[in-house]
Design a protein around this motif. Structure first.
Motif, PDB file in Angstrom:
ATOM      1  N   SER A 108       0.837  -1.200   0.000  1.00  0.00           N
ATOM      2  CA  SER A 108       0.000   0.000   0.000  1.00  0.00           C
ATOM      3  C   SER A 108       0.873   1.252   0.000  1.00  0.00           C
ATOM      4  N   PHE A 109       0.238   2.365  -0.323  1.00  0.00           N
ATOM      5  CA  PHE A 109       0.905   3.663  -0.364  1.00  0.00           C
ATOM      6  C   PHE A 109      -0.016   4.695   0.284  1.00  0.00           C
ATOM      7  N   THR A 110       0.568   5.664   0.953  1.00  0.00           N
ATOM      8  CA  THR A 110      -0.193   6.787   1.488  1.00  0.00           C
ATOM      9  C   THR A 110      -0.174   7.917   0.472  1.00  0.00           C
ATOM     10  N   LEU A 111      -1.340   8.510   0.221  1.00  0.00           N
ATOM     11  CA  LEU A 111      -1.466   9.597  -0.747  1.00  0.00           C
ATOM     12  C   LEU A 111      -1.447  10.938  -0.016  1.00  0.00           C
ATOM     13  N   HIS A 112      -0.558  11.830  -0.481  1.00  0.00           N
ATOM     14  CA  HIS A 112      -0.412  13.148   0.127  1.00  0.00           C
ATOM     15  C   HIS A 112      -0.659  14.236  -0.923  1.00  0.00           C
ATOM     16  N   LEU A 113      -1.055  15.404  -0.435  1.00  0.00           N
ATOM     17  CA  LEU A 113      -1.281  16.579  -1.277  1.00  0.00           C
ATOM     18  C   LEU A 113      -0.529  17.759  -0.676  1.00  0.00           C
ATOM     19  N   SER A 114       0.042  18.602  -1.541  1.00  0.00           N
ATOM     20  CA  SER A 114       0.662  19.836  -1.053  1.00  0.00           C
ATOM     21  C   SER A 114       0.411  20.958  -2.039  1.00  0.00           C
ATOM     22  N   GLY A 115       0.511  22.189  -1.512  1.00  0.00           N
ATOM     23  CA  GLY A 115       0.417  23.370  -2.342  1.00  0.00           C
ATOM     24  C   GLY A 115       1.801  23.921  -2.632  1.00  0.00           C
ATOM     25  N   GLU A 116       1.884  25.236  -2.786  1.00  0.00           N
ATOM     26  CA  GLU A 116       3.148  25.869  -3.154  1.00  0.00           C
ATOM     27  C   GLU A 116       4.231  25.682  -2.092  1.00  0.00           C
ATOM     28  N   THR A 117       3.839  25.549  -0.824  1.00  0.00           N
ATOM     29  CA  THR A 117       4.827  25.524   0.256  1.00  0.00           C
ATOM     30  C   THR A 117       5.389  24.144   0.546  1.00  0.00           C
ATOM     31  N   ASP A 120       4.024  21.698   2.052  1.00  0.00           N
ATOM     32  CA  ASP A 120       3.530  21.110   3.299  1.00  0.00           C
ATOM     33  C   ASP A 120       2.571  19.985   2.923  1.00  0.00           C
ATOM     34  N   TRP A 121       3.004  18.758   3.168  1.00  0.00           N
ATOM     35  CA  TRP A 121       2.250  17.602   2.703  1.00  0.00           C
ATOM     36  C   TRP A 121       1.188  17.187   3.718  1.00  0.00           C
ATOM     37  N   HIS A 122      -0.008  16.899   3.190  1.00  0.00           N
ATOM     38  CA  HIS A 122      -1.120  16.470   4.037  1.00  0.00           C
ATOM     39  C   HIS A 122      -1.677  15.154   3.497  1.00  0.00           C
ATOM     40  N   GLN A 123      -1.885  14.203   4.376  1.00  0.00           N
ATOM     41  CA  GLN A 123      -2.420  12.912   3.955  1.00  0.00           C
ATOM     42  C   GLN A 123      -3.879  13.061   3.561  1.00  0.00           C
ATOM     43  N   ILE A 124      -4.225  12.551   2.374  1.00  0.00           N
ATOM     44  CA  ILE A 124      -5.608  12.639   1.911  1.00  0.00           C
ATOM     45  C   ILE A 124      -6.198  11.277   1.549  1.00  0.00           C
ATOM     46  N   GLY A 125      -5.390  10.219   1.573  1.00  0.00           N
ATOM     47  CA  GLY A 125      -5.936   8.910   1.221  1.00  0.00           C
ATOM     48  C   GLY A 125      -4.859   7.854   1.161  1.00  0.00           C
ATOM     49  N   ARG A 126      -5.207   6.741   0.512  1.00  0.00           N
ATOM     50  CA  ARG A 126      -4.245   5.638   0.401  1.00  0.00           C
ATOM     51  C   ARG A 126      -4.543   4.832  -0.863  1.00  0.00           C
ATOM     52  N   LEU A 127      -3.512   4.139  -1.319  1.00  0.00           N
ATOM     53  CA  LEU A 127      -3.590   3.277  -2.496  1.00  0.00           C
ATOM     54  C   LEU A 127      -3.216   1.870  -2.064  1.00  0.00           C
ATOM     55  N   GLU A 128      -4.063   0.892  -2.384  1.00  0.00           N
ATOM     56  CA  GLU A 128      -3.801  -0.499  -2.001  1.00  0.00           C
ATOM     57  C   GLU A 128      -3.660  -1.353  -3.252  1.00  0.00           C
ATOM     58  N   LEU A 129      -2.555  -2.088  -3.352  1.00  0.00           N
ATOM     59  CA  LEU A 129      -2.376  -3.044  -4.446  1.00  0.00           C
ATOM     60  C   LEU A 129      -3.072  -4.342  -4.075  1.00  0.00           C
ATOM     61  N   LEU A 130      -3.906  -4.856  -4.972  1.00  0.00           N
ATOM     62  CA  LEU A 130      -4.725  -6.034  -4.657  1.00  0.00           C
ATOM     63  C   LEU A 130      -4.178  -7.305  -5.288  1.00  0.00           C
TER      64      LEU A 130
END
Length: 236
Positions: A166-175, A177-187
């Motif tokens: 699995s992987f954790t999905l992060h989002l950031s803007g210009e600065t 600063d990463w924020h967790q918003i979801g996850r990806l699971e390989l099946l």
């Protein structure tokens, strides 16, 4: 506009477009030589699940059936380090309109997230979109970080049994600063799906890859690569 002015305008346009056409030709020739994508020529495909917990302008909140392809950018042999890639596809609504996102091993700082970074292990690198997505007047980057123990190599062979689960999905803007918003699971591992990924054509409805000059170059590269190996259009 007289004939002479029209001729001069056409000549100027051809001159200014020459570098872009040459860029496309390089990828077309490389794909023809490899009989595979010009970059990330060999990979392995997984059925996956993308869970987004927080809605963004890139991906709304939801649980998505996803296809993932893991590959090596230059296609180095065996366990040699390479720029590692992770491409994913899912559908927001219309099955005929996929969303494609391409991630490469990269840094996570304000400047290093723009740069692909060779990695020596599938499970110890961060995977970023490199270039941002533009929505309204803001720019956003995505990043995936793997879970699980180190794999110990970057070989494609055997990856179906050793890929990070699995992987954790992060989002950031210009600065950055990463924020967790979801996850990806390989099946599960799939047979070669033959999917053609294109994040420039298959982008989210509310966001486009940025900046515009890089978006044009990327699409010329993807188009040249498809032409070189006679690949189908990048749709589901």
């Amino acid at each position: 506009m007289n004939r002479r002015t029209t001729s001069m305008t056409g000549a100027v346009r051809r001159f200014t477009n020459a570098p872009a056409h040459g860029f496309s030709a390089v990828f077309r020739s490389l794909a023809r030589l490899r009989q595979a994508p010009a970059v990330h020529p060999r990979g392995i495909t997984f059925a996956a699940r993308l869970i987004v917990d927080h809605s963004t302008s890139l991906i709304p909140q939801g649980d998505y059936v996803t296809t993932v392809r893991m590959s090596k950018g230059a296609g180095t042999p065996g366990r040699w380090p390479d720029v590692l890639g992770l491409a994913l596809r899912f559908h927001l609504q219309d099955p005929a309109e996929p969303c494609d996102f391409l991630f490469s091993s990269a840094g996570d700082g304000p400047w290093t997230r723009w740069m692909p970074v060779p990695a020596g292990d599938w499970a110890t690198s961060s995977y970023g979109t490199l270039a941002p997505y533009e929505s309204g007047d803001r720019r956003w980057w995505l990043m995936l970080t793997p879970s699980g123990p180190p794999v110990g190599h970057t070989s494609i062979h055997g990856l179906q049994h050793s890929a990070p689960p699995s992987f954790t999905l992060h989002l950031s803007g210009e600065t950055a600063d990463w924020h967790q918003i979801g996850r990806l699971e390989l099946l599960k591992c799939l047979d070669d799906s033959g999917l053609v990924f294109d994040p420039v054509l298959n982008h989210p409805p509310a966001a486009v890859p940025a900046p515009s000059w890089l978006r044009e170059l990327r699409e010329r590269a993807y188009s040249g690569s498809r032409q070189g190996r006679h690949a189908p259009p990048p749709v589901a």
